[in-house]
Design an enzyme around this catalytic site. Structure first.
Site, PDB file in Angstrom:
ATOM      1  CG  ASP A  61     -12.618 -15.079 -13.157  1.00 48.71           C
ATOM      2  OD1 ASP A  61     -12.080 -15.381 -12.222  1.00 48.71           O
ATOM      3  OD2 ASP A  61     -13.905 -15.034 -13.070  1.00 48.71           O
TER       4      ASP A  61
ATOM      5  CG  ASP B 255      -1.371   1.451  -3.718  1.00 46.91           C
ATOM      6  OD1 ASP B 255      -0.179   1.238  -4.081  1.00 46.91           O
ATOM      7  OD2 ASP B 255      -1.539   2.179  -2.791  1.00 46.91           O
TER       8      ASP B 255
ATOM      9  CG  HIS C 246      -7.832 -15.409  -5.882  1.00 41.50           C
ATOM     10  ND1 HIS C 246      -7.112 -15.924  -6.964  1.00 41.50           N
ATOM     11  CD2 HIS C 246      -8.715 -14.986  -6.153  1.00 41.50           C
ATOM     12  CE1 HIS C 246      -7.994 -15.908  -7.851  1.00 41.50           C
ATOM     13  NE2 HIS C 246      -9.093 -15.336  -7.498  1.00 41.50           N
TER      14      HIS C 246
ATOM     15  CG  ASP D 232      -7.535 -12.556 -12.999  1.00 44.50           C
ATOM     16  OD1 ASP D 232      -8.519 -12.963 -13.693  1.00 44.50           O
ATOM     17  OD2 ASP D 232      -7.116 -12.919 -11.810  1.00 44.50           O
TER      18      ASP D 232
ATOM     19  CG  ASP E 257      -5.948   3.605   0.179  1.00 44.54           C
ATOM     20  OD1 ASP E 257      -5.109   2.662   0.437  1.00 44.54           O
ATOM     21  OD2 ASP E 257      -6.481   3.944  -0.840  1.00 44.54           O
TER      22      ASP E 257
ATOM     23  CG  ASN F 203      -2.674   5.452  -1.078  1.00 41.85           C
ATOM     24  OD1 ASN F 203      -2.733   4.234  -0.888  1.00 41.85           O
ATOM     25  ND2 ASN F 203      -3.768   6.004  -2.093  1.00 41.85           N
TER      26      ASN F 203
ATOM     27  CG  ASP G 189      -1.793   1.097   1.519  1.00 38.60           C
ATOM     28  OD1 ASP G 189      -1.860   1.948   0.380  1.00 38.60           O
ATOM     29  OD2 ASP G 189      -2.209   1.343   2.449  1.00 38.60           O
TER      30      ASP G 189
HETATM   31  C1  GLC Z   1     -13.043 -17.259 -10.328  1.00 31.25           C
HETATM   32  C2  GLC Z   1     -11.944 -16.329  -9.300  1.00 31.25           C
HETATM   33  C3  GLC Z   1     -12.961 -16.171  -7.826  1.00 31.25           C
HETATM   34  C4  GLC Z   1     -13.947 -15.404  -8.231  1.00 31.25           C
HETATM   35  C5  GLC Z   1     -14.931 -16.146  -9.306  1.00 31.25           C
HETATM   36  C6  GLC Z   1     -15.899 -15.046 -10.114  1.00 31.25           C
HETATM   37  O1  GLC Z   1     -13.079 -18.435  -9.589  1.00 31.25           O
HETATM   38  O2  GLC Z   1     -10.755 -17.131  -9.006  1.00 31.25           O
HETATM   39  O3  GLC Z   1     -12.068 -15.303  -6.941  1.00 31.25           O
HETATM   40  O4  GLC Z   1     -14.912 -15.130  -7.109  1.00 31.25           O
HETATM   41  O5  GLC Z   1     -13.974 -16.500 -10.527  1.00 31.25           O
HETATM   42  O6  GLC Z   1     -15.510 -14.188 -10.882  1.00 31.25           O
HETATM   43 CA    CA Z   2      -3.573   2.293  -1.218  1.00 32.86          CA
END
Ligand code: GLC
Ligand code: CA
Length: 532
Positions: free
Chosen positions: A201, A31, A320, A100, A27, A25, A23
Site C-alpha cells: 500500500d 470473513d 476498491h 496487502d 454478522d 457467521n 460472510d
Molecule cells: C491506498 C488504499 C486505500 C487506502 C489508502 C491509505 O490508496 O488503496 O484504500 O485508503 O491507501 O492506506
Molecule cells: Ca462474518
C-alpha cells in the site's frame, strides 16, 4: 532453467475485499471462513492468485487500511489458525495468497502509537513523525490527501504528528532503524506463514524529506493539489528499502511484491520495477480511460515502453478505490462492452488483475449520504462520493442480501442482485461469468497470450483495436470493436493464411476475409489463432 508457468507473471490475480466477499457467521461482515468456502468457485473460475485487502486487526477508520497489529488477524475476519487454513486450502487448489501490507501508517489505536503519543521521552516517540510549531501554525505546509492539513495537534505532548490519510492513520517514521527492522519483520512473519506475495500500500510514501521542507506551490483547486509533492512523497531512500525487501522475498521460492504507487506518474511507477526492486507495480491509467480504443492503446503502449526489459507489466480495470468498470462502461444492464473490456484485459501482455464481482459485471451500488461508510465519502460528499460504491457485498444468488449474509450487511447490497448474481450467470451460457471463465481458460492454455509479444495492428483507432500476440510457436489475433455498429478491419498481409476461432462473443466460426477486409459485428470481441 526458467520455469514455464510463473504464477504472478503468467497467471491472473483476483482481488478480494474481505469485508464484502462472503460472510460465514452472519454478522454482516465477510470473513476468512467465507473466503475458504468460495475457494472452489475461484479455482473453477480459473484465477491463480488471491490478493486480500487488509485482514489485520483494525478499528476500521479506513476499513483495514488502518492497522493496529501487523502480526495478527482481526477477530471479525477470524484467527491466525483460519489464515493458516486459508493458505493450505488455497495452495491445494493452486491458488496463491497475496497479502496487502499497509506499512506507511498504522492505526492510532496501535500499541506503538499509544506509546508514542504518551510522552516525548517514550521509546516509541520517534516511531512516528512528531514536530512542534508555534501556536496556530503548522510544522510545514504538507496536506492530507483526504483533506485538511497533514498535521494533527496532540494535546498530551503539545506537538503535531503527520498523517497523509485520515488523522487516525499516523505515518510511521521509516528513518528510525527500529521501525525499519520491524517492517522487515512483518514481511518475514507472513512469508513464514505461507503468504506467496504482497501488495504494498502506498509504498512510495514510506519516506518523507528528512528536513520536512515545505512543498513548492503550484496551481490547483484543492489545497492538496495546489502544491508540488516534492518533499512528502517519492524520496530516493525508497530504493534502498525495496532492495532490502526484495532480498527477503528472494530468500523464499517464487515470492512476489506489487506496489501501489501514490501520486506517481507512469514514468515514476515504472522506475520502481525490476530486479532489486518490485516484481510489478500499478499504472492506474486504465481506471480513468474513457470508452475509446485509442486511449486504451496509448496507455498500453506507454506502460509497455517505459518498463525495462526485465520488468513485467500488469493491467487493472477495477479496485476498491475506484468506480467499477461495469458502471463506467456498461450500458444499463447490457454487458456487451464488458465482454470487450474483459477480452482486452485478459489478452494483453501483462498480468491481469480482476476485482471481485467484475466477473459478473457488478455495478457500483447507489447510496444515499446516510448510507455511506467510507471516511472519504463522508467527508467530501458529493465530490467525490467516496469509495463505498465499489465495495458492496458480492452477489452470489437471488436470496436475501444476495446470499452474502442473513442479517444486515455492513454495506448495502446492490438492488440488481435479483437478476445479477453468480447462480443466475452460471445457468446462462452467454453470461459475462461464462465469458470470463472461457477467457481465463484460453489464456491459461495459450502460451502466446501469456508471454508472447504484443503487436498492435491499429494505430490511431477510432472504433476498434486489433493486435497480435506472438511467440515462436503461436500467433494469436485479437479484434475488439468498441462501437455498436458493424465495421471492417483492413486485414493486411500479416493476416494471410488460415485462422481458427478461439473465442468470440458474436460468432461461432471464422468469417471470410473478403477483398482483404475482416468483418466485425457491433461490440464484437474475437480471438483467433493461426493454424499451424
Ligand atoms: C491506498 C488504499 C486505500 C487506502 C489508502 C491509505 O490508496 O488503496 O484504500 O485508503 O491507501 O492506506
Ligand atoms: Ca462474518
Amino acid at each position: 532453467m526458467e520455469k514455464d508457468f510463473l504464477w504472478w507473471r503468467d497467471g491472473v490475480i483476483y482481488q478480494i475485499y474481505p469485508r464484502s466477499f462472503a460472510d460465514s457467521n452472519n454478522d454482516g461482515i465477510g470473513d476468512l471462513q467465507g473466503i475458504i468456502s468460495k475457494l472452489d468457485y475461484l479455482a473453477d473460475l480459473g484465477v491463480d492468485a488471491l490478493w486480500l485487502s487488509p485482514i489485520y486487526p483494525s478499528p476500521d477508520r479506513d476499513f483495514g487500511y488502518d492497522v493496529s497489529d501487523y502480526f495478527d488477524i482481526d477477530p471479525k475476519y477470524g484467527t491466525l489458525a483460519d489464515f493458516d487454513q486459508l493458505v493450505s486450502e488455497a495452495h491445494k487448489r493452486n491458488l496463491h495468497i497475496i497479502l496487502d501490507l499497509v506499512l506507511n501508517h498504522t492505526s492510532d489505536q496501535s500499541e506503538w502509537f499509544k506509546q508514542s503519543r504518551s510522552s516525548k521521552e517514550n521509546p516509541y516517540r520517534d516511531w512516528y513523525l512528531w514536530r512542534s510549531a508555534p501556536k496556530g501554525q503548522q510544522p510545514n505546509n504538507w496536506h492530507s490527501v483526504f483533506g485538511g492539513p497533514g498535521w494533527q495537534y496532540d494535546a498530551a505532548t503539545g506537538e503535531y504528528y503527520f498523517h497523509m490519510f485520515v488523522p487516525e492513520q499516523p505515518d510511521l517514521n521509516w528513518r528510525n532503524p527500529q521501525v525499519y527492522q520491524k517492517m522487515m519483520d512483518v514481511f518475514r512473519f507472513w512469508l513464514e506463514r505461507g503468504a506467496d506475495g504482497f501488495r504494498l500500500d502506498v509504498f512510495n510514501e514510506y519516506f518523507k524529506d528528512a528536513q520536512f521542507r515545505d512543498n513548492p506551490p503550484k496551481l490547483g483547486i484543492r489545497a492538496f493539489d495546489a502544491q508540488v509533492h516534492k518533499y512528502d512523497v517519492s524520496q530516493p531512500e525508497m530504493f534502498t528499502a525495496l532492495k532490502d525487501i526484495r532480498t527477503i522475498l528472494d530468500s523464499y521460492p517464487e515470492r512476489y511484491a506489487v506496489g501501489e504507487t501514490f501520486l506517481a506518474s507512469t514514468e515514476e511507477a515504472a522506475a520502481y520495477i525490476g530486479p532489486n526492486k518490485l516484481h510489478a507495480g500499478f499504472d492506474f491509467n486504465f481506471l480513468s480511460c474513457p470508452w475509446n480504443p485509442q486511449r486504451f492503446l496509448k496507455v498500453i503502449m506507454k506502460w509497455d515502453s517505459l518498463l525495462a526489459e526485465d520488468a513485467w507489466p500488469n493491467y487493472v480495470l477495477n479496485n476498491h478505490d475506484q468506480r467499477r468498470s461495469a458502471s463506467r462502461y456498461g450500458q444499463g444492464e447490457n454487458d456487451e462492452r464488458l465482454k470487450v473490456a474483459a477480452t482486452l484485459l485478459l489478452t494483453l501482455r501483462g498480468t491481469p488483475f480482476l476485482y471481485y464481482g467484475e466477473e459478473i459485471g457488478m455495478r457500483n451500488v447507489p447510496l444515499k449520504r446516510s448510507e455511506l461508510q467510507d471516511p472519504v465519502g463522508i467527508r467530501f460528499w458529493p465530490i467525490p462520493v467516496g469509495r463505498d460504491g465499489c465495495r458492496s457485498p458480492m452477489q452470489w444468488n437471488d436470496h436475501k442480501n444476495a446470499g452474502f449474509c442473513e442479517t444486515m450487511p455492513w454495506l448495502k447490497v446492490h438492488p440488481d442482485f435479483v437478476i445479477r448474481n453468480v447462480t443466475a450467470q452460471q445457468a446462462e451460457p452467454d453470461s459475462l461469468l461464462h465469458f470470463y471463465k472461457k477467457l481465463l481458460a484460453i489464456r491459461k492454455a495459450t502460451p502466446a497470450l501469456q508471454k508472447g509479444s504484443f503487436v498492435p495492428l491499429t494505430y490511431e483507432p477510432r472504433r476498434l483495436l486489433a493486435y497480435l500476440r506472438q511467440d515462436a510457436e503461436q500467433t494469436v489475433l485479437v479484434v475488439l470493436n468498441f462501437g455498436k455498429r458493424k465495421v471492417r478491419f483492413a486485414a493486411g498481409p500479416r493476416l494471410r493464411g488460415d485462422w481458427q476461432l478461439l473465442l468470440s462473443n458474436k460468432r461461432s466460426s471464422v468469417p471470410a476475409i473478403k477483398d482483404g477486409w475482416l468483418p466485425l459485428m457491433g461490440n464484437e470481441a474475437s480471438i483467433y489463432i493461426r493454424k499451424s
